[in-house]
Design a protein around this motif. Structure first.
Motif, mmCIF file in Angstrom:
data_model
loop_
_atom_site.group_PDB
_atom_site.id
_atom_site.type_symbol
_atom_site.label_atom_id
_atom_site.label_comp_id
_atom_site.label_asym_id
_atom_site.label_seq_id
_atom_site.Cartn_x
_atom_site.Cartn_y
_atom_site.Cartn_z
ATOM 1 N N SER A 183 26.651 35.561 -18.977
ATOM 2 C CA SER A 183 27.189 34.850 -17.576
ATOM 3 C C SER A 183 26.124 33.656 -17.576
ATOM 4 C CB SER A 183 26.770 35.793 -16.342
ATOM 5 O OG SER A 183 26.971 35.167 -15.284
ATOM 6 N N ALA A 184 27.167 32.558 -17.195
ATOM 7 C CA ALA A 184 26.433 31.189 -17.099
ATOM 8 C C ALA A 184 25.487 31.244 -15.728
ATOM 9 C CB ALA A 184 27.569 30.395 -16.771
ATOM 10 N N GLU A 185 25.877 32.118 -14.671
ATOM 11 C CA GLU A 185 25.010 32.203 -13.403
ATOM 12 C C GLU A 185 23.868 32.919 -13.619
ATOM 13 O OE1 GLU A 185 25.108 31.568 -9.292
ATOM 14 O OE2 GLU A 185 26.373 30.689 -10.722
ATOM 15 N N TRP A 186 23.650 33.674 -14.720
ATOM 16 C CA TRP A 186 22.354 34.688 -14.797
ATOM 17 C C TRP A 186 21.847 34.433 -16.302
ATOM 18 C CZ3 TRP A 186 26.584 36.711 -12.567
ATOM 19 C CH2 TRP A 186 26.605 37.080 -10.787
ATOM 20 N N GLY A 187 21.540 35.438 -17.019
ATOM 21 C CA GLY A 187 20.912 35.549 -18.144
ATOM 22 C C GLY A 187 20.295 36.906 -18.438
ATOM 23 N N PHE A 188 20.035 37.058 -19.592
ATOM 24 C CA PHE A 188 19.415 38.214 -20.152
ATOM 25 C C PHE A 188 17.884 38.108 -19.775
ATOM 26 C CE2 PHE A 188 16.965 41.222 -22.742
ATOM 27 C CZ PHE A 188 17.755 42.344 -23.215
ATOM 28 N N SER A 189 17.495 39.072 -18.822
ATOM 29 C CA SER A 189 16.246 39.062 -18.433
ATOM 30 C C SER A 189 15.253 40.111 -18.868
ATOM 31 C CB SER A 189 16.171 39.114 -17.007
ATOM 32 O OG SER A 189 14.867 39.263 -16.090
ATOM 33 N N TRP A 190 14.054 39.685 -19.654
ATOM 34 C CA TRP A 190 13.408 40.721 -20.194
ATOM 35 C C TRP A 190 12.498 41.641 -19.116
ATOM 36 C CZ3 TRP A 190 13.648 42.607 -24.579
ATOM 37 C CH2 TRP A 190 14.147 41.996 -25.806
#
Length: 309
Positions: free
Chosen positions: A129-136
């Motif tokens: 998603s351009a709005e978010w991203g993969f978050s560690w």
């Protein structure tokens, strides 16, 4: 992740079946129940992700897979939400797997890891998603929720320290803040409950009796420590531009952290022989019981709430 759980089921050795009443918990593995629960788990996960993809992601542009560091956003209230979600998804899955008759440790690991598995798939969707991203940091929070559940089941075979949730509607004064709140947190009661971090509180609810059974305290009484936040109109600051290009600066509003101490109720420790009531108590245990609460916040204030939820 779902495939991994099903693959794990393939490796489980199951003995010959014996007849057990439908709602009874067996003392040995029942092959048909293992596969029924596996199929239900896969169907629920797939259905849940399809609904999520339709209702949550469809209005946002997609992108190539990417990472996003949101560890400092929303005073970490979103991370508390990840911990809570992974914990309770795993908790209910673990309770469901009791019905299979699998050995205790297999029930715990399959059920307990379910929350982490489901949240990990959601995180992968965020990555596109351009709005978010993969978050560690989200993944770490997911792991913490599952670890809290699994470690207690392995150590005590019960949940002496439970995660709970409470929320109350927030009023936003003036058309500017009301518009911003609608944009961020939605319009309906349920949207606001799930999305408005300013009105949420997450609790660690501890059962003293389970640690010291000679105590005079009743079995169902818990002591809860809560965490909340307020004054947040954006992920990291309170300045933004609206859809018309107008600039708004609410940086004078302090973004505060709130810490609470309050009595609570562990519904699962209230005696009952009715299975339906037991199921209801399991559901109610997601929520912090409304009660008096002492609040200390980072604005240097101490408050006593007659009833807080």
């Amino acid at each position: 992740m779902v495939a991994a759980i099903l693959l794990l089921l393939l490796t489980i050795s199951v003995p010959a079946q014996k007849k057990v009443p439908l709602f009874a918990l067996p003392d040995s593995t029942i092959n048909s129940r293992v596969w029924e629960l596996g199929a239900v788990t896969a169907a629920v996960y797939a259905g849940g992700l399809l609904v999520l993809n339709h209702t949550w992601y469809r209005d946002y542009p997609r992108s190539s897979f990417h990472f996003f560091n949101d560890a400092d956003e929303w005073n970490q209230m979103d991370k508390a939400g990840h911990i809570f979600a992974a914990y309770f998804e795993g908790k209910y899955s673990r309770e469901m797997w009791r019905w299979s008759g699998l050995p205790r440790k297999q029930q715990i690991w399959i059920g307990g890891m379910s929350g982490f598995a489901y949240q990990s798939v959601i995180e992968a969707l965020d990555g596109y998603s351009a709005e978010w991203g993969f978050s560690w940091s989200d993944m770490a929070a997911n792991a913490a929720g599952s670890a809290l559940l699994i470690s207690q089941e392995l150590l005590w075979n019960e949940q002496r320290i439970q995660l709970k949730f409470s929320a109350h509607p927030k009023k936003y004064e003036g058309p500017v803040l009301q518009e911003k709140a609608d944009q961020l947190f939605g319009h309906t009661f349920w949207e606001r409950t799930l999305k408005d971090y300013n009105g949420q509180t997450y609790w660690l609810s501890v059962n003293p009796y389970s640690f010291h059974k000679n105590t005079w305290l009743p079995k169902w009484l818990n002591i809860a420590v809560g965490y909340g936040a307020d004054g947040m109109y954006g992920g990291t600051d309170n300045t933004w531009k609206d859809k018309r290009g107008g600039a708004h600066d609410y940086s004078q509003t302090r973004r505060i952290r709130q810490f609470y101490l309050s009595p609570d109720v562990d519904f699962t420790r209230i005696p009952t022989r009715k299975k339906g009531v037991k199921v209801l108590f399991q559901v109610l245990n997601m929520l912090k019981f409304p009660a008096p609460a002492l609040e200390i916040n980072t604005q240097g204030e101490m408050r006593l709430h007659a009833i807080y939820f």
